[in-house]
Structures are given as C-alpha cells and as structure tokens.
Design a protein around this motif. Structure first.
Motif, PDB file in Angstrom:
ATOM      1  N   PRO A 174     -18.325 -23.105  16.968  1.00  0.00           N
ATOM      2  CA  PRO A 174     -17.882 -22.661  15.643  1.00  0.00           C
ATOM      3  C   PRO A 174     -17.757 -21.152  15.569  1.00  0.00           C
ATOM      4  O   PRO A 174     -18.483 -20.419  16.239  1.00  0.00           O
ATOM      5  CB  PRO A 174     -18.985 -23.178  14.708  1.00  0.00           C
ATOM      6  CG  PRO A 174     -20.186 -23.318  15.571  1.00  0.00           C
ATOM      7  CD  PRO A 174     -19.683 -23.682  16.934  1.00  0.00           C
ATOM      8  N   GLU A 179     -17.146 -23.760   9.933  1.00  0.00           N
ATOM      9  CA  GLU A 179     -17.238 -24.497  11.197  1.00  0.00           C
ATOM     10  C   GLU A 179     -18.688 -24.762  11.586  1.00  0.00           C
ATOM     11  O   GLU A 179     -18.977 -25.779  12.227  1.00  0.00           O
ATOM     12  CB  GLU A 179     -16.489 -23.739  12.294  1.00  0.00           C
ATOM     13  CG  GLU A 179     -14.982 -23.780  12.083  1.00  0.00           C
ATOM     14  CD  GLU A 179     -14.207 -23.176  13.230  1.00  0.00           C
ATOM     15  OE1 GLU A 179     -14.835 -22.615  14.159  1.00  0.00           O
ATOM     16  OE2 GLU A 179     -12.961 -23.252  13.201  1.00  0.00           O
ATOM     17  N   LEU A 207     -12.786 -34.590  11.540  1.00  0.00           N
ATOM     18  CA  LEU A 207     -12.622 -33.287  10.889  1.00  0.00           C
ATOM     19  C   LEU A 207     -12.283 -33.465   9.404  1.00  0.00           C
ATOM     20  O   LEU A 207     -12.812 -32.737   8.547  1.00  0.00           O
ATOM     21  CB  LEU A 207     -11.518 -32.503  11.603  1.00  0.00           C
ATOM     22  CG  LEU A 207     -11.313 -31.043  11.186  1.00  0.00           C
ATOM     23  CD1 LEU A 207     -12.548 -30.209  11.482  1.00  0.00           C
ATOM     24  CD2 LEU A 207     -10.087 -30.459  11.905  1.00  0.00           C
ATOM     25  N   HIS A 245      -6.326 -26.696  10.266  1.00  0.00           N
ATOM     26  CA  HIS A 245      -7.565 -26.335  10.965  1.00  0.00           C
ATOM     27  C   HIS A 245      -7.603 -26.978  12.357  1.00  0.00           C
ATOM     28  O   HIS A 245      -8.033 -26.358  13.334  1.00  0.00           O
ATOM     29  CB  HIS A 245      -8.770 -26.769  10.139  1.00  0.00           C
ATOM     30  CG  HIS A 245     -10.048 -26.133  10.575  1.00  0.00           C
ATOM     31  ND1 HIS A 245     -11.285 -26.593  10.184  1.00  0.00           N
ATOM     32  CD2 HIS A 245     -10.304 -25.064  11.396  1.00  0.00           C
ATOM     33  CE1 HIS A 245     -12.219 -25.839  10.719  1.00  0.00           C
ATOM     34  NE2 HIS A 245     -11.652 -24.916  11.464  1.00  0.00           N
ATOM     35  N   ILE A 249      -8.109 -24.851  15.797  1.00  0.00           N
ATOM     36  CA  ILE A 249      -9.145 -25.108  16.798  1.00  0.00           C
ATOM     37  C   ILE A 249      -8.511 -25.407  18.147  1.00  0.00           C
ATOM     38  O   ILE A 249      -9.005 -24.964  19.202  1.00  0.00           O
ATOM     39  CB  ILE A 249     -10.069 -26.254  16.340  1.00  0.00           C
ATOM     40  CG1 ILE A 249     -10.845 -25.840  15.085  1.00  0.00           C
ATOM     41  CG2 ILE A 249     -11.056 -26.641  17.447  1.00  0.00           C
ATOM     42  CD1 ILE A 249     -11.609 -26.981  14.419  1.00  0.00           C
TER      43      ILE A 249
END
Length: 327
Positions: A174, A179, A207, A245, A249
């Motif tokens: 994270p 995160e 997620l 997101h 990532i």
C-alpha cells in the motif's frame, strides 16, 4: 493439402476451455483453431481425438500444450499432469505413445503467453505509453486474468528464453491510508495479501467490496464483469472509482516488475480483462502510476508499454516452444 507428416498440434488449456490448432513445421502461425469445452470430454486424449476428427486429420507428429497449473519436469517422461481447474489428468508417456508422437511438450500457460508475444502482429498491439525502448533488452509480460500472470523474455541471438516466475504472488504494497485500510480488510479475509488478491478477476471484486466497506456503502455487484460494465457503461460512481484504482495498482505493479527485470525492451499487458474496457484503461491512472518511480522516471518514460489484443497469443507461444530448445 496439409502434409500430415509435418503437422504439429498446439493447445492452450484452461479450466473451462481447450483451444487447439495446427501449425506447420517452421511456422508458428496457428490455423484450424477450435475451442472445445473441457467438461464435454473425459480426458485430454478424448479431446485431441475429437479435435483431429473436426479438422480432418488422422495423425500428428509433435504436440505442445500450454496448461493452467503446475508443469512437470521435461526430464521425467513418466510425469503426470493434473490440471488446476478441471478434471483432466494425463501422463506424458501415455499421450506420446497413444498418438505416436515424436515430441510432446507441456508448458505453463503464461510461459506460452510470453513466448507468443514476439509473434503478435503489430496491428494487434495497442500502445499505452513510453517508447521507443531498446529491442536488445529484456521484455516483461504481465496480465490480470483468472490470476495475475508474470513472465519475461530474455533475448538471445536468434530467439528468447522465457522467465518462469510467480510474480503475481509478491506482497501487495500500500502507498496511502486508503490502501492501508484495503490491506487490513483483505488481510482479515485472507491472511497474507499478495498483489494477485487485487489484480485479477476475483481481485477486482475484492477491491470493490473493500472500497464499499471503507465508504460505508452497499456493494450490490457480485462479479468482476458487472463492476467493469457498471463503470464503463452505467457511470456507477463506486464502480468507476474502483476500476480506476485497479488500473493504478496495475501500473505500479507493472512498473515495479519492469524495474526488477530491466525490461527496457517493453512491457506487454496480456489477458482477457483489459481489452474489455480498453478506452477506460487508456484514460486511467495506469501511466502515471507506472512512471512514478522517482529517480527512475526517465527510464520508465522510455519503456514502451503495449496491450496485447491477440486472442490466441498462447497458441503462438505453444508453437514457438516446439522449436525453441530453451523451453
């Protein structure tokens, strides 16, 4: 007329479907592609016979199969292959003897994906960012699908050596308080949290549910394709936030792997997920996250990133593996 003395059979076998094709010796381009449902056949040999009947051949010389699951050592002719997500079990010697094969290779499905990348036509590649890179350097092949596949290609004078990795199972790292909260939620569910817990089909759902919990809102969508569809077509705020997101990532993870492998030769994003929302992906934070590597930013900006749109990359790689002595 196909010269059956020269026919090679290649396959890309997953949990649900088996893709088979033919290739001629010296040519990796597959033809006579057929997709068979694994559940319709008792075992691999039945599926191969059904395919041969469909395409009208009665013998094959060499076979290479890309499989989703552990791959036995090529040095053990008595090895058994047990598929991860379907009921097929088969022995290397038994298949070789049943079909009178000269050679029979079994390779990991993402190794096949990597080996297929150099043979993908340019019109099947979508440029994301970076470039021009250095074609003499290694390439990274990474892709979210059922899991997160990570491989690489190291150039030789006349070919490539594939890197067989488990890079999808590195720790999720994270970078901000949100995160950290996602990590805590997933850690309570799974214990250790690998990046694959987020960067795959099921990971997108993980997620989505974590973000909903953090925001204190309902999470009515129960499948990854519903989330991506809601984000792209319905303007669902939570789904859009989560999918952006996810892309971010993936950008950081691909950037980390590119630095580790030294893949100035290019990064190739494979798998069936990203082409479903290509325009959304190209406008996402992927590029910013990929390039955000501090002092290494110039290197990342020079590294070309492409999305592979070719649906049969694994078959190209299986054909390449038949003539690649490094596999």
């Amino acid at each position: 007329m196909t010269d059956q003395s020269m026919v090679e059979l290649v396959g890309d076998i997953g949990g649900t479907n088996a893709r088979f094709a033919l290739a001629q010796e010296g040519d990796v381009r597959p033809h006579a592609i057929e997709i068979l449902r694994c559940g319709d056949y008792d075992n691999l040999d039945d599926a191969i016979r059904a395919y041969m009947e469909k395409v009208g051949i009665d013998r094959i010389k060499d076979v290479c199969l890309a499989v989703a699951g552990p791959v036995p050592s090529a040095d053990d002719p008595d090895a058994q292959v047990r598929m991860t997500n379907n009921h097929w079990r088969f022995g290397l010697r038994a298949i070789r003897e049943q079909f009178g094969l000269r050679s029979f290779k079994v390779i990991n499905d993402f190794t096949a994906m990597a080996l297929g990348v150099p043979h993908v036509a340019s019109e099947q590649l979508v440029h994301v960012c970076g470039g021009p890179g250095d074609p003499r350097r290694a390439r990274l092949v990474i892709g979210p699908g059922t899991g997160l596949g990570v491989s690489g290609l190291v150039p030789l004078r006349d070919g490539w050596i594939p890197l067989m990795t488990e890079g999808g199972h590195v720790d999720f790292a994270p970078t901000d308080e949100t995160e950290i909260a996602i990590l805590q939620i997933l850690k309570a569910r799974f214990g250790r949290v690998s990046v694959e817990r987020i960067l795959c089909g099921q990971g997108l759902l993980n997620l989505y549910q974590a973000h909903a919990e953090i925001q204190g809102v309902a999470a009515p969508l129960d499948a990854p394709e519903k989330i991506s569809n809601a984000a792209v077509n319905d303007g669902d705020p939570l789904a859009r936030h989560v999918l952006r997101h996810f892309c971010e990532i993936l950008g950081r993870t691909a950037g980390n792997a590119a630095l580790t492998v030294g893949s100035l030769g290019g990064v190739y994003l494979c798998g069936g997920i990203l082409p479903r929302f290509l325009d959304f992906f190209l406008e996402s934070p992927f590029q910013a996250a990929f390039e955000d590597k501090g002092r290494m930013r110039p290197l990342m900006e020079a590294t070309p990133v492409q999305i592979v749109m070719e649906p049969y990359t694994g078959l190209l790689g299986a054909a390449e593996a038949l003539r690649n002595p490094e596999v």
